[in-house]
Design an enzyme around this catalytic site. Structure first.
Site, PDB file in Angstrom:
ATOM      1  N   LYS A   1       0.821  -1.207   0.000  1.00 21.52           N
ATOM      2  CA  LYS A   1       0.000   0.000   0.000  1.00 21.52           C
ATOM      3  C   LYS A   1       0.856   1.258   0.000  1.00 21.52           C
ATOM      4  CE  LYS A   1      -3.724  -2.470   2.322  1.00 21.52           C
ATOM      5  NZ  LYS A   1      -3.066  -3.762   2.119  1.00 21.52           N
TER       6      LYS A   1
ATOM      7  N   GLU B   1      -1.474   6.540   8.724  1.00 27.37           N
ATOM      8  CA  GLU B   1      -2.101   7.644   8.016  1.00 27.37           C
ATOM      9  C   GLU B   1      -3.192   8.220   8.917  1.00 27.37           C
ATOM     10  OE1 GLU B   1      -3.580   5.795   4.486  1.00 27.37           O
ATOM     11  OE2 GLU B   1      -5.404   5.070   5.429  1.00 27.37           O
TER      12      GLU B   1
ATOM     13  N   HIS C   1     -12.164  -3.234  11.607  1.00 26.93           N
ATOM     14  CA  HIS C   1     -11.698  -2.896  10.265  1.00 26.93           C
ATOM     15  C   HIS C   1     -11.926  -4.027   9.266  1.00 26.93           C
ATOM     16  CE1 HIS C   1      -9.929   0.419  12.431  1.00 26.93           C
ATOM     17  NE2 HIS C   1      -9.232  -0.420  13.156  1.00 26.93           N
TER      18      HIS C   1
ATOM     19  N   GLU D   1     -10.022   0.885  -3.792  1.00 23.60           N
ATOM     20  CA  GLU D   1     -10.770   1.315  -2.622  1.00 23.60           C
ATOM     21  C   GLU D   1     -10.510   2.791  -2.317  1.00 23.60           C
ATOM     22  OE1 GLU D   1      -9.896  -1.296   0.620  1.00 23.60           O
ATOM     23  OE2 GLU D   1     -10.954  -2.975  -0.296  1.00 23.60           O
TER      24      GLU D   1
ATOM     25  N   GLU E   1      -6.323   1.997  -1.351  1.00 20.03           N
ATOM     26  CA  GLU E   1      -5.480   0.901  -1.817  1.00 20.03           C
ATOM     27  C   GLU E   1      -6.145   0.227  -3.003  1.00 20.03           C
ATOM     28  OE1 GLU E   1      -5.773  -1.061   1.960  1.00 20.03           O
ATOM     29  OE2 GLU E   1      -6.877  -2.740   1.067  1.00 20.03           O
TER      30      GLU E   1
ATOM     31  N   ASN F   1      -6.711  -3.656  -4.244  1.00 24.60           N
ATOM     32  CA  ASN F   1      -6.601  -5.074  -3.930  1.00 24.60           C
ATOM     33  C   ASN F   1      -6.497  -5.856  -5.231  1.00 24.60           C
ATOM     34  OD1 ASN F   1      -6.765  -5.004  -1.046  1.00 24.60           O
ATOM     35  ND2 ASN F   1      -8.910  -4.459  -1.262  1.00 24.60           N
TER      36      ASN F   1
ATOM     37  N   ARG G   1      -6.843  -8.750  -6.398  1.00 20.06           N
ATOM     38  CA  ARG G   1      -7.437 -10.086  -6.234  1.00 20.06           C
ATOM     39  C   ARG G   1      -8.949  -9.956  -6.264  1.00 20.06           C
ATOM     40  NH1 ARG G   1      -9.425  -9.395  -1.149  1.00 20.06           N
ATOM     41  NH2 ARG G   1      -8.193  -8.131   0.302  1.00 20.06           N
TER      42      ARG G   1
END
Length: 643
Positions: free
Chosen positions: A118, A193, A228, A268, A281, A283, A285
């Site tokens: 990331k 962050e 999360h 995302e 980020e 992903n 997949r």
């Protein structure tokens, strides 16, 4: 063009079962891999062939890329699908798969390398002009930087994530996040962050081929999260302006093109309360929540992944979406007890209605300690959002789930919550509403009555002697049965007669017995006829009705003296592995109430064992690396007497 014939899925559970389903439809032979605890798991039973990965932990099994590739070659597979999690975003593994002559069902290793970290992905997106949250160096963080969000650089799914609101807690949070990330992904790198309060988690599904076509398959909202990890997802994301939606699509396609992406992926974003999007980020997949996108677009994303890997070209544009889809993740966990994961035998799992259920379990399967506690994903699709939410809530409310505590009641209440109904969920939803969503459990009085009457009812064709039952010889005298449900004891007193309809309740006004059988009891509750389905399994009784589902435990006539434990005993709340003991902790140590003493790892998450009171540690029975069973005595704290 490549013609595939046999597919190995380098994963387990519901995603492996789901991929095998599509592979069979496409005429592909299927190969599973499994750890020792998964030897008889549903994904193994669903495949044409299976190869053992010796060991139990992910690090010894599903994270061993060399063993997975060896298994694929030995079983004659010509392709490997990674699913999600484990090695799905490991560029070295993808490259090794290809170097072994196998087809990788995923993006090029170079794209994974660019996006799977990331930190590097954010640098790439910054260069492309995509809005980002500025990173924070934990070493130089100040109170003005709080709150912070720590995230694993090499994976997702909530592993390795911590919110830090106090600088004094930053060091411990970094250690815990890094350890959790290393355990889940084999990489302990974490970064920090700013944590955005009441933000929305919105993502875009993309699909790209090797011929230059990139699809943006709409948006998903995944804001309802615990620890999360996503709990409820939906497509399309509600309440977005056309301008914002189009900008998210454009940014997602740009991200895919920037790394010459191929296959399925997700970009995302964090959308602030005032509608500003920030890249989070990508992903690289298939996502857990991909079924909601499949529902609204009428596509099979796994089939498209396989076709793209074979070299097929996508049509220039995707089909038009229709309706709305909502997915709920059914977990074996107790939300009221800090989301404590549950282990044990799943005696029954049945979800009624016109919904899609993706699961890795069937009745009688065991939920173990080594993996994620998700039992199933339940998906509803309807012409409107309101109807999809209603269908999903009704299906979950009517589900029969026996053997384990789950988050089912929380899911139903979340779907029906006014804030969710408005289409404006945010990532702080459970921080604000969890107590209210879990504090009121449905009244179990009627369920206890049904359990008692079912236990007393003779089986069809039973001899006359079986109809007397109870603890008394005089049938005219009230008989008594006691049950506990959710910590509350219920006493049921009743009298029985020789004919139908002669059972009478004592001290239960408002409840009238209409019929009773060992598996079904009909009662009139406050003037409404209700049917209760009763299932006895071992020492538990499961009662399901429109009034709710209850697990009841019969109270023995005489208490077991072995049930008593020494005051101050710390018992393992779940099976797991002791991964850490507080520094310097030993018998005789002084401890304070709430002080972390031990850390258990179970189902990929760390759980702290806290001192119940201030006092002296008189016994310590746990050591780092030790595996413990549920209820095992870990330590004893003798509470100090007040002066």
């Amino acid at each position: 063009m490549t013609n595939l014939t046999s597919l190995l899925v380098a994963n387990r559970g519901e995603i492996a079962v789901r991929i095998f389903r599509t592979a069979r439809d496409l005429g592909l032979a299927t190969v599973a891999v499994h750890s020792d605890p998964d030897a008889d798991a549903l994904h193994v039973r669903s495949a044409d062939a299976a190869v053992r990965l010796p060991g139990a932990t992910p690090a010894d099994t599903y994270l061993r890329g060399d063993l997975v590739i060896k298994a694929a070659l030995a079983a004659g597979a010509d392709a490997v699908h990674p699913g999600y999690g484990f090695l799905s975003e490991n560029a070295d593994f993808a490259r090794q798969v290809q170097d072994s002559g196998l087809t990788w069902i995923g993006p090029p290793p170079e794209a994974i390398e660019a996006m799977a970290s990331k930190t590097r992905a954010k640098e790439l997106m910054r260069a492309a002009g995509v809005p980002l949250l500025d990173p924070v160096d934990p070493a130089t963080a100040t109170p003005a930087d709080l709150p912070l969000l720590l995230k694993a650089a090499a994976g997702g799914g909530g592993r390795g994530m911590r919110v830090v609101r106090d600088l004094d807690a930053l060091g411990e949070a970094l250690r815990a996040a890094s350890a959790e990330a290393a355990s889940a992904f084999g990489d302990g790198e974490v970064f920090a962050e700013p944590y955005v309060e009441r933000g929305r988690h919105v993502e875009v599904q993309i699909l790209a081929d090797a011929h230059g076509t990139v699809w943006a398959l709409g948006t998903r909202d995944c804001s309802l999260q615990r620890r999360h990890q996503k709990v409820i997802e939906e497509a399309p994301a509600p309440g977005l302006s056309d301008t914002l939606r189009e900008s998210l699509h454009t940014a997602a396609v740009a991200a895919a093109r920037a790394v010459s992406y191929r296959g399925a992926g997700t970009v995302e974003f964090l959308v602030t309360a005032d509608g500003r999007p920030y890249f989070l980020e990508m992903n690289t997949r298939l996502q857990v929540e991909h079924p909601v996108t499949e529902a609204v677009f009428g596509l099979d994303l796994v089939a498209l992944q396989l076709r793209v890997a074979e070299g097929e070209a996508l049509p220039p544009a995707p089909p038009e979406p229709t309706g709305h889809a909502v997915e709920a993740r059914l977990y074996a966990e107790d939300p009221a007890q800090d989301w404590r994961p549950q282990t044990g035998v799943l005696h029954a799992l049945h979800v009624p209605g016109a919904v899609r259920v993706d699961t890795g379990f069937t009745d009688g399967d065991t939920v173990g300690i080594h993996y994620d506690p998700m039992l199933a994903k339940v998906v509803a699709h309807a012409p409107t959002r309101a109807e999809a939410v209603r269908v999903l809530a009704h299906a979950l409310a009517g589900a029969r789930i026996h053997g384990l505590t789950t988050n089912r009641e929380l899911l139903v209440r979340s779907l029906l919550h006014p804030q969710f109904a408005t289409g404006q969920p945010d990532t702080g939803f459970y921080d604000r509403h969890l107590t209210a969503l879990t504090e009121d459990t449905p009244d179990a009085t009627a369920a206890a009555v049904a359990a008692a009457l079912a236990a007393a009812a003779p089986a069809p064709g039973a001899p006359l002697a079986a109809r007397i039952g109870g603890w008394r010889n005089l049938r005219s005298q009230p008989q008594t049965r006691r049950y506990t449900a959710a910590g509350t004891e219920h006493e049921v007193r009743y009298t029985t007669g020789t004919g139908t309809g002669t059972t009478r309740l004592v001290d239960h006004p408002g409840i009238v017995v209409l019929a009773a059988a060992p598996d079904r009891v009909t009662l009139e509750v406050d003037g409404i006829r209700r049917m209760f389905h009763v299932k006895h399994n071992g020492t538990e009784v499961y009662v399901d009705s429109a009034l709710g589902s209850h697990t009841l435990t019969p109270v023995p006539r005489f208490p077991d003296p072995q049930d008593r434990t020494e005051p101050g005993s710390l018992l393992a709340p779940m099976p797991g592995t002791v991964v850490r003991v507080a520094e310097g902790l030993a018998p005789g140590s002084r401890v304070t109430a709430g002080q972390p003493l031990l850390w258990l790892e179970a189902m990929k998450m760390e759980h702290r064992i806290l001192a119940p009171a201030s006092g002296t540690l008189t016994a310590l029975h746990a050591a780092t690396g030790q595996q413990v069973e549920f209820g095992a005595l870990l330590a004893v704290v003798q509470e100090e007497k007040p002066a």
